[in-house]
Scaffold this active site. Structure first.
Site, PDB file in Angstrom:
ATOM      1  N   GLY A 288       0.859  -1.194   0.000  1.00 21.14           N
ATOM      2  CA  GLY A 288       0.000   0.000   0.000  1.00 21.14           C
ATOM      3  C   GLY A 288       0.888   1.233   0.000  1.00 21.14           C
ATOM      4  O   GLY A 288       0.879   2.007  -0.949  1.00 21.14           O
TER       5      GLY A 288
ATOM      6  N   ASP B 239       3.895   3.515 -11.294  1.00 17.42           N
ATOM      7  CA  ASP B 239       4.655   4.759 -11.409  1.00 17.42           C
ATOM      8  C   ASP B 239       5.005   5.327 -10.040  1.00 17.42           C
ATOM      9  O   ASP B 239       6.114   5.831  -9.835  1.00 17.42           O
ATOM     10  CB  ASP B 239       3.841   5.795 -12.202  1.00 17.42           C
ATOM     11  N   GLY B 240       4.055   5.260  -9.113  1.00 20.84           N
ATOM     12  CA  GLY B 240       4.307   5.799  -7.775  1.00 20.84           C
ATOM     13  C   GLY B 240       5.460   5.082  -7.102  1.00 20.84           C
ATOM     14  O   GLY B 240       6.333   5.711  -6.488  1.00 20.84           O
TER      15      GLY B 240
ATOM     16  N   GLU C  96      19.017   2.670   4.322  1.00 20.93           N
ATOM     17  CA  GLU C  96      18.276   2.217   5.501  1.00 20.93           C
ATOM     18  C   GLU C  96      16.850   1.788   5.158  1.00 20.93           C
ATOM     19  O   GLU C  96      16.354   0.785   5.662  1.00 20.93           O
ATOM     20  CB  GLU C  96      18.225   3.322   6.563  1.00 20.93           C
TER      21      GLU C  96
ATOM     22  N   ASP D 101      14.723   7.049  11.550  1.00 17.64           N
ATOM     23  CA  ASP D 101      13.915   8.032  10.817  1.00 17.64           C
ATOM     24  C   ASP D 101      13.926   7.772   9.313  1.00 17.64           C
ATOM     25  O   ASP D 101      12.956   8.075   8.625  1.00 17.64           O
ATOM     26  CB  ASP D 101      14.453   9.455  11.058  1.00 17.64           C
TER      27      ASP D 101
ATOM     28  N   HIS E 249      24.450   3.465  18.947  1.00 17.15           N
ATOM     29  CA  HIS E 249      24.667   4.913  19.091  1.00 17.15           C
ATOM     30  C   HIS E 249      23.329   5.557  19.474  1.00 17.15           C
ATOM     31  O   HIS E 249      22.815   6.433  18.794  1.00 17.15           O
ATOM     32  CB  HIS E 249      25.246   5.511  17.803  1.00 17.15           C
TER      33      HIS E 249
ATOM     34  N   ASP F 221      29.631  13.319  16.879  1.00 19.49           N
ATOM     35  CA  ASP F 221      28.901  13.447  15.615  1.00 19.49           C
ATOM     36  C   ASP F 221      27.804  14.509  15.683  1.00 19.49           C
ATOM     37  O   ASP F 221      27.339  15.003  14.649  1.00 19.49           O
ATOM     38  CB  ASP F 221      28.307  12.102  15.179  1.00 19.49           C
TER      39      ASP F 221
END
Lengths: 579, 579
Positions: free
Chosen positions: B31, B72-73, B327, B356, B378, B386
């Site tokens: 979906g 296409d999406g 990721e 994320d 981390h 960082d």
């Protein structure tokens, strides 16, 4: 020089990754791979748009290139392909990207995971490509490549520059160990000796200083030249100059927020996504730098600006941006637009659940203080038939948890206008608007201004700040709280209904105000929100009850789902009797 | 047939998007665009891996193709480029993708946002490509394309099939209005008439039924054939057959969890990412379907299986997967591996903040009940230099809010082993392990088994379940709570220290147990966690205090940041005295 010596130390201007809010001259915050490249597409879009709107045959007032450097890691990230595809589609001819092809990433040689033909991919995406084979010392080739890139005006250019990572280090060059670790004193010595660099640490020879300083005068004279040109522009094109000034300074036209519509309880019920469209369309008439679009859901998100056409290759002066199904790229491109000029206010849109696709860009918007407006419709199970993959449940909380961002969930027309007012005013803090697909009534007691307090009482039949019960709702569930309150009041209870439209803003209110909304001694509190109950303890306390959905949704018509999952007036009344 | 009639209705088997947990025969939940395609890369990887490990010259026991349809999406989404790049790199020759090129997406013609040359891009990614120009009725061409694709064994194949969306509908074909809306009765009539289809609604003519039913017998005979082959395989290759059976059935070898290391307070301090590596490496010796890798951070995430080589084009029998900096693709590929066989247990790794980048895949893992193990190192400001782009702050909460997933944050060696035990046991609920970069002491009172309760007392000098104070910590901050407790106890206070390693598991405990850890009448409670305090109200209550970080982090050495941001023993003691 002190900052250089304090590399990666507390509060220095030289943090581990460049931060636009820490270091003057740094334009965007990067580090997470691919983001900077997508920002650059946004910066180049902004230039093309402003140039098309403001340049005159006799006066080119907006005219600059956008340069970006990206590495193998950036190229692997999906976001960079999304952004590159759009840059090619839009023909951003003044975007010049250097791909540092050092064939080393943290896990070693890129041979282990990245063997595609990058240049061929970019050509397929509509880019002009150039390969500089000796990027370590081939300065003339690099200069020639830049010249060639500038000559190609209908396509962005990718210059693949093949380099050696850690060039000059005799024992560590071409290995991942120079990526994030210091060389160590022994290898620093060996590298100095190898490169013939015998100066003291942190010493910049005069010759080098002179070479770089040359750009100070050059920059000052370019600035003076531009200022003179702009003075002429202002005389000749008064109206355009005023608009451009507003875009450059970020100063909003006075009275801009008067255009935001207001509603009475007699106004027609409507979905907040439609009410949002009213706001977008009125704001675009008064704010010269207002522009944006959707990730292929313009007709669902209701984000088209009706008085403008599409920003496209040959119509870059227009303000509807068609991002295609590229949420992540859209977010980062919007961040780039926002940092181009303080008065450019980009909005971007998709279904609320798909904030998941663009979360890294939303976080960077918050961190880098880019005041993007994220227009997120279909904000709950209320979207119905599309089912659990499309129904956000945990998203309100996951975004309320993010620092420096406003998560707004307006309940009706007044609150939607209020949410846009807040979003426009917060130029260093992005806003997310969660909007309904389904129709909602215009409530009594809501207001445009009150949204700025984040939470406020919309109705109350008690006195002395001591209701029997406080019902708290947000967005599409505020009406449920209000209806339940009506019923309970009929039974003689004193009930306050609170709209908690933006938790962050409410938390920033003085204690006294907060106490006036949630008196400490009133512990009978019920919240209702079509999302996880997790986090509501903050306001309902340990004696209260949160009504919500602590599992994934389901595919069915919205009304059916609300009923089956117990998001009803009856549930609130039953909970009130249970407390 | 009733299910078809109940399309998109409450609890039907035909929800708005296909769900593997709702409908038999649906292999993955799709979906959200691009996910299914990346799942297919995982499914094809699983096949290639198992075939390489288990096939013998005389007995090909694993041998199937993976087919996927994408639109296409899907092609616009970055995740599909990530997955395609890996599929090309790995040479997944038995992956055949049909690209439904109907040039319409929700906002209309793809011309407005998607004009790249898709086939050329896939060729650059190492794919074989075929174009079927008449996908509406060119059945012979489609069959020929499949045949050609099967003949290419060293590359995956993309078959671009140009079609008309809503083919047959005289007035709505080739428009976005047939994407998600019903045709309406008038247009249904017109379409029936146009296609010459004059049967009653929901009537399947016998001829069609017969044609499809043919596959029932065909499937049964293929199954019987395979069973016979496997019986032979079992006789000849006893050991391999046992391993393969475990992979197919998902049954874990008895005593598998005995290999997990345990620790005493005298054991060396270590980072939980290193302790995690011990677990991964022992688990891989006993669980035949255990495999995984990192998004280009193997040496930082500590995820290499030392006894195995890399899964690569020519060494697909190996178990270290090199995902590159992808990721999102990694997450969805892992979901595909997990649903291929119940006994395939994939883990995948990156820095915790980069959840994320892959959040949409993590959510689908939770929704589709794919028991992937997300190894996220981390996990706080403790990563240090960082800086804020790499320092998770809101991530623990944002993932605790997600349904059907376990968010585990172990504090030391025993809890890390306990977290892996839980992760392996939960095959229908993915786990996220948040692990430290920095060294942590082995604490007294932690245990492997207690992790299964989600929260438990690690030390207490009170009696009668009524300590003066409860200190709550997770992960790297549990030691701070413990040290503060020691100090406070010296001053005569009774203090309990609770490790809340997994909130979801703790919430599932009986009320009695929860009361034994957090007695209702003890309201003096302090939590310490290197993340947002938002949400901690649940356990510290309105009279307690949550110590954390409600803003972004900073670039500096870890110890310095902890001190500057007040995540210290002194802060806990001061808060205890303030309560």
């Amino acid at each position: 020089m002190d900052d250089l010596k304090a590399f990666r130390q507390w509060r220095s201007s030289t943090p581990g990754h460049p931060e636009n809010f820490e270091t003057p001259g740094v334009e965007v915050t990067t580090g997470p791979l691919g983001q900077g490249f997508a920002n650059a597409v946004g910066l180049a879009l902004a230039e093309k748009h402003l140039a098309a709107r403001f340049n005159k045959t006799d006066l080119k007032i907006v005219d600059h290139y956008t340069y970006v450097i990206l590495g193998d890691g950036c190229q692997m990230e999906g976001i960079s392909n999304e952004a590159a595809s759009l840059a090619g589609h839009w023909g951003l001819g003044k975007l010049i990207a250097f791909y540092d092809d050092n064939h080393i990433s943290i896990d070693g040689s890129t041979d282990i995971a990245f063997t595609e033909d990058v240049l061929a991919r970019y050509e397929a995406l509509g880019w002009h490509t150039i390969w500089v084979k000796n990027g370590n010392t081939g300065y003339a080739d690099i200069r020639a490549a830049i010249k060639e890139a500038k000559g190609v005006i209908d396509k962005p250019t990718l210059i693949k520059v093949t380099t050696t990572i850690g060039f000059g280090s005799p024992n560590k060059a071409n290995t991942y160990s120079v990526h994030g670790s210091a060389l160590g004193s022994k290898e620093v010595e060996a590298t100095r000796s190898n490169l013939g660099w015998f100066h003291e640490p942190f010493h910049v020879p005069d010759e080098v200083k002179r070479h770089w300083s040359y750009h100070i005068d050059e920059g000052a004279s370019l600035e003076a030249e531009w200022n003179a040109k702009f003075a002429e522009y202002e005389k000749k094109y008064h109206q355009e100059a005023a608009a451009l000034k507003s875009i450059i300074s970020g100063e909003l036209p006075s009275g801009w927020d008067n255009v935001l519509p207001t509603y009475t309880p007699e106004s027609s019920p409507d979905a907040t996504r439609n009410l949002s469209q009213q706001c977008l369309n009125t704001l675009a008439t008064v704010i010269p730098g207002f522009l944006g679009g959707s990730a292929d859901l313009a007709t669902s998100n209701m984000t088209l600006l009706k008085m403008f056409g599409d920003f496209q290759r040959d119509t870059p002066e227009e303000r509807n941006i068609r991002f295609g199904v590229r949420e992540h790229g859209m977010g980062a491109i919007s961040n780039g637009i926002a940092v181009h000029s303080p008065g450019l206010i980009p909005y971007c849109a998709t279904f609320f659940v798909f904030t998941d696709y663009m979360r890294a860009a939303i976080r960077l918007s918050a961190l880098s203080e880019s005041g993007v407006i994220f227009v997120m419709t279909h904000d709950s199970i209320g979207l119905g038939e599309d089912g659990p993959t499309h129904q956000p449940v945990e998203h309100l909380f996951s975004l309320r948890a993010m620092p420096n961002i406003l998560m707004l969930r307006p309940a009706d027309g007044n609150e939607t206008s209020g949410a846009y007012r807040i979003a426009i005013l917060n130029r260093k803090r992005p806003s997310i608007l969660a909007l309904s697909r389904q129709k909602l009534p215009q409530l009594k007691g809501t207001s445009v201004d009150a949204v700025s307090k984040g939470g406020y009482t919309i109705s109350d039949n008690s006195s002395g700040n001591k209701p029997d019960l406080i019902l708290i709702g947000t967005g599409s569930e505020l009406q449920i709280a209000e209806k339940a309150a009506d019923e309970l009041r009929k039974e003689g209870r004193t009930v306050r209904v609170v709209s908690l439209v933006c938790w962050e803003l409410f938390e920033e209110q003085p204690e006294e105000y907060k106490e006036s909304v949630f008196p400490n001694e009133v512990t009978s509190r019920i919240s209702i929100e079509a999302g996880v109950t997790f986090g509501w303890e903050k306001y309902v306390g340990q004696k209260g009850k949160a009504i919500g959905i602590d599992h994934f949704g389901s595919s069915a018509p919205a009304g059916k789902i609300y009923k089956e999952l117990g998001l009803t007036v009856e549930s609130v009344i039953a909970a009130a009797k249970d407390l």
